[in-house]
Structure formats: structure tokens, C-alpha cells
Design a protein around this motif. Sequence first.
Motif, PDB file in Angstrom:
ATOM      1  N   VAL A  26       0.808  -1.135  -0.012  1.00 38.49           N
ATOM      2  CA  VAL A  26       0.114  -0.076   0.075  1.00 38.49           C
ATOM      3  C   VAL A  26       0.783   1.036  -0.116  1.00 38.49           C
ATOM      4  O   VAL A  26       1.655   1.416   0.735  1.00 38.49           O
ATOM      5  CB  VAL A  26      -0.836   0.138   1.054  1.00 38.49           C
ATOM      6  CG1 VAL A  26      -1.924   1.285   1.254  1.00 38.49           C
ATOM      7  CG2 VAL A  26      -1.744  -1.243   1.182  1.00 38.49           C
ATOM      8  N   PHE A  27       0.654   2.188  -0.781  1.00 40.31           N
ATOM      9  CA  PHE A  27       1.379   3.246  -1.192  1.00 40.31           C
ATOM     10  C   PHE A  27       0.505   4.656  -0.829  1.00 40.31           C
ATOM     11  O   PHE A  27      -0.296   4.781  -1.174  1.00 40.31           O
ATOM     12  CB  PHE A  27       1.944   3.281  -2.515  1.00 40.31           C
ATOM     13  CG  PHE A  27       2.984   2.463  -2.855  1.00 40.31           C
ATOM     14  CD1 PHE A  27       4.271   2.496  -2.498  1.00 40.31           C
ATOM     15  CD2 PHE A  27       2.280   1.151  -3.350  1.00 40.31           C
ATOM     16  CE1 PHE A  27       5.144   1.458  -2.768  1.00 40.31           C
ATOM     17  CE2 PHE A  27       3.151  -0.019  -3.864  1.00 40.31           C
ATOM     18  CZ  PHE A  27       4.697   0.301  -3.368  1.00 40.31           C
ATOM     19  N   PHE A 159      -2.024   0.716  -4.759  1.00 42.49           N
ATOM     20  CA  PHE A 159      -1.779  -0.733  -4.339  1.00 42.49           C
ATOM     21  C   PHE A 159      -0.918  -1.620  -5.564  1.00 42.49           C
ATOM     22  O   PHE A 159      -1.241  -1.442  -6.546  1.00 42.49           O
ATOM     23  CB  PHE A 159      -3.109  -1.491  -3.978  1.00 42.49           C
ATOM     24  CG  PHE A 159      -4.306  -0.874  -3.122  1.00 42.49           C
ATOM     25  CD1 PHE A 159      -4.035  -1.249  -1.505  1.00 42.49           C
ATOM     26  CD2 PHE A 159      -4.801   0.378  -3.530  1.00 42.49           C
ATOM     27  CE1 PHE A 159      -5.155  -0.586  -0.940  1.00 42.49           C
ATOM     28  CE2 PHE A 159      -5.647   0.765  -2.681  1.00 42.49           C
ATOM     29  CZ  PHE A 159      -5.900   0.294  -1.412  1.00 42.49           C
ATOM     30  N   VAL A 160      -0.132  -2.266  -5.125  1.00 45.81           N
ATOM     31  CA  VAL A 160       0.589  -3.095  -5.882  1.00 45.81           C
ATOM     32  C   VAL A 160       0.626  -4.498  -5.399  1.00 45.81           C
ATOM     33  O   VAL A 160       0.931  -4.967  -4.197  1.00 45.81           O
ATOM     34  CB  VAL A 160       2.199  -2.647  -6.096  1.00 45.81           C
ATOM     35  CG1 VAL A 160       2.946  -3.903  -7.048  1.00 45.81           C
ATOM     36  CG2 VAL A 160       2.247  -1.275  -6.697  1.00 45.81           C
ATOM     37  N   SER A 161       0.066  -5.332  -6.255  1.00 43.56           N
ATOM     38  CA  SER A 161      -0.330  -6.936  -5.572  1.00 43.56           C
ATOM     39  C   SER A 161       0.573  -7.862  -6.381  1.00 43.56           C
ATOM     40  O   SER A 161       0.979  -7.652  -7.431  1.00 43.56           O
ATOM     41  CB  SER A 161      -2.002  -7.309  -5.874  1.00 43.56           C
ATOM     42  OG  SER A 161      -2.014  -8.440  -5.520  1.00 43.56           O
ATOM     43  N   SER A 162       0.736  -9.049  -5.657  1.00 43.50           N
ATOM     44  CA  SER A 162       1.459 -10.145  -6.453  1.00 43.50           C
ATOM     45  C   SER A 162       0.431 -11.093  -7.217  1.00 43.50           C
ATOM     46  O   SER A 162       0.892 -11.860  -7.815  1.00 43.50           O
ATOM     47  CB  SER A 162       2.214 -10.922  -5.398  1.00 43.50           C
ATOM     48  OG  SER A 162       1.137 -11.580  -4.440  1.00 43.50           O
ATOM     49  N   SER A 163      -0.598 -10.632  -7.010  1.00 44.71           N
ATOM     50  CA  SER A 163      -1.725 -11.605  -7.613  1.00 44.71           C
ATOM     51  C   SER A 163      -2.819 -10.951  -8.656  1.00 44.71           C
ATOM     52  O   SER A 163      -3.021  -9.473  -8.395  1.00 44.71           O
ATOM     53  CB  SER A 163      -2.421 -12.544  -6.732  1.00 44.71           C
ATOM     54  OG  SER A 163      -3.145 -11.741  -5.842  1.00 44.71           O
ATOM     55  N   HIS A 164      -3.866 -11.397  -9.335  1.00 40.76           N
ATOM     56  CA  HIS A 164      -4.646 -10.572 -10.210  1.00 40.76           C
ATOM     57  C   HIS A 164      -5.727  -9.836  -9.496  1.00 40.76           C
ATOM     58  O   HIS A 164      -6.146 -10.416  -8.472  1.00 40.76           O
ATOM     59  CB  HIS A 164      -5.290 -12.007 -10.927  1.00 40.76           C
ATOM     60  CG  HIS A 164      -6.588 -11.390 -11.740  1.00 40.76           C
ATOM     61  ND1 HIS A 164      -7.619 -12.217 -12.075  1.00 40.76           N
ATOM     62  CD2 HIS A 164      -6.553 -10.185 -12.284  1.00 40.76           C
ATOM     63  CE1 HIS A 164      -8.542 -11.585 -12.914  1.00 40.76           C
ATOM     64  NE2 HIS A 164      -7.884 -10.315 -13.098  1.00 40.76           N
ATOM     65  N   LEU A 165      -5.781  -8.764  -9.975  1.00 42.71           N
ATOM     66  CA  LEU A 165      -6.584  -7.600  -9.496  1.00 42.71           C
ATOM     67  C   LEU A 165      -8.106  -8.013  -9.536  1.00 42.71           C
ATOM     68  O   LEU A 165      -8.300  -8.308 -10.775  1.00 42.71           O
ATOM     69  CB  LEU A 165      -6.261  -6.169  -9.808  1.00 42.71           C
ATOM     70  CG  LEU A 165      -4.785  -5.570  -9.594  1.00 42.71           C
ATOM     71  CD1 LEU A 165      -4.678  -4.384 -10.313  1.00 42.71           C
ATOM     72  CD2 LEU A 165      -4.464  -5.637  -8.026  1.00 42.71           C
ATOM     73  N   LEU A 166      -9.097  -8.004  -8.682  1.00 38.49           N
ATOM     74  CA  LEU A 166     -10.396  -8.393  -9.064  1.00 38.49           C
ATOM     75  C   LEU A 166     -11.163  -7.130  -8.944  1.00 38.49           C
ATOM     76  O   LEU A 166     -11.957  -6.881  -9.781  1.00 38.49           O
ATOM     77  CB  LEU A 166     -10.745  -9.562  -8.034  1.00 38.49           C
ATOM     78  CG  LEU A 166     -10.271 -10.833  -8.069  1.00 38.49           C
ATOM     79  CD1 LEU A 166     -10.921 -11.675  -7.085  1.00 38.49           C
ATOM     80  CD2 LEU A 166     -10.312 -11.242  -9.432  1.00 38.49           C
TER      81      LEU A 166
END
Length: 221
Positions: A26-27, A159-166
Motif C-alpha cells: 500500500v502506497f 496498491f501493488v499486488s502479487s496476484s490478479h486484481l479483481l
Amino acid sequence: MKIRTLIVALATTVLSSLAAQASVQVFTSQSAFQAASSQLGTDSFQDLSVNEALDGPLLRQAGGHSYRVSALDGLENQFYATAGENGAVWLGSNRVDAHLLFDNFASNLRAIGGNFLATTYTGEAWPAARLTLTLTDAQGSTTQELDLSGASSIGFLGFVSSSHLLSLDIAVSSSSLSVFPTVENFQLGMAAAVPEPSSAVLLLGGLLLLPALRARKSATK
């Protein structure tokens, strides 16, 4: 003993790195978010007619990335765009109890962010409010509160996620006035390149072999 201690420390670092990759960052700093992202596209909503109700959902583009946004309150799906500060266009809901829902992302997208605010009936940014942003990816949900009491009345979250954004859901959680959840400069992109987990696993495997190799060498002396 010193080699064993070093291996344990390095193995712990590698495993921690692997765990960190399966998470959401989270940024609150836009520059830090941009550094952790790549191929970012921005939807500034400049093509929308301001001061008019817009029926949703809206199918939009943030650069080369497509997405859908809805304004939901259980009754209607309607937006209202207003003229913001310094020529910006702000996209908000047309009902105060609605929330904004962004979804229908491509499977390779990992980064999402924007400038978020709460606007009044007259289209002004309202500082005495808090927003709740809930990011859902393939691993679960991450919730972040955004306090708009700062000098600009507009806050950035990424937000930067390691998985698919839903999906990303934005709602007003508290306010001293009836206000509308609103977004400016919505962004989508990829995550910046990081070491592949397989490389880290190979490194860890090599480290774990060191004691065995050392023992064999000692046995041949």
C-alpha cells in the motif's frame, strides 16, 4: 558454526522475500507507487461532460488498460462528473450513499491507484471526511482508510499486488456533511520487475548444500 549461522540468516532472508512477494503493498506516496509499478496508464476523465448525470456502469481506459466502474447504492448506478481544481475532472457518484466499484481488469494487471476525495453537492472537495478503500485480488481483500483532513482535501492511495486484481471499492466511511465518493486520475499498470521466486529457491537450495559439501571435503582429508 559460523557458516551454519550465515546459511540460516540467508535462508531466512530468502524465505522472507518469497513471503513478501505474495502480498499487497500500500502506497500513500505517488512517486513510490510509480517506482513500484510499470506501464502505468491514467484515466483523467477529460472526455466526460461535467455537471451531468451519467448512467453506469462505464467502460473506461486507463492508458492501454481497460476497466469498468460502477456507482452502486442498491437502487441506481449513476455518476456525476464535476470540474475539479487546475482543470481536472472529478468522477463521483450521483448519490451520497453510493460506493464506487472498479473491476473487470485484465489478468496481468497488478498496480492500481489514484487521487481520491469526497465532494459536496456543489462539486467542492470536502476535507472533513474519511474514505474506505478495499482492494480485492485473487488472494483476498486489503482495506485501507484514507483521511481527507489534509490541506489539499485530496489523498493518494496506490496498491501493488502479487496476484490478479479483481476489484477496488471506494466508499465514504465518515463525514461531517453528506458527500460523494470521488476519483481523480485513476491509474492501472503492472508491477515493477522483481526476482523470480524460482531464482530465490535455487539460491536457497545452493546455500543448504554448502554444509554437505564442506563435510565431504573434510572427510577426504
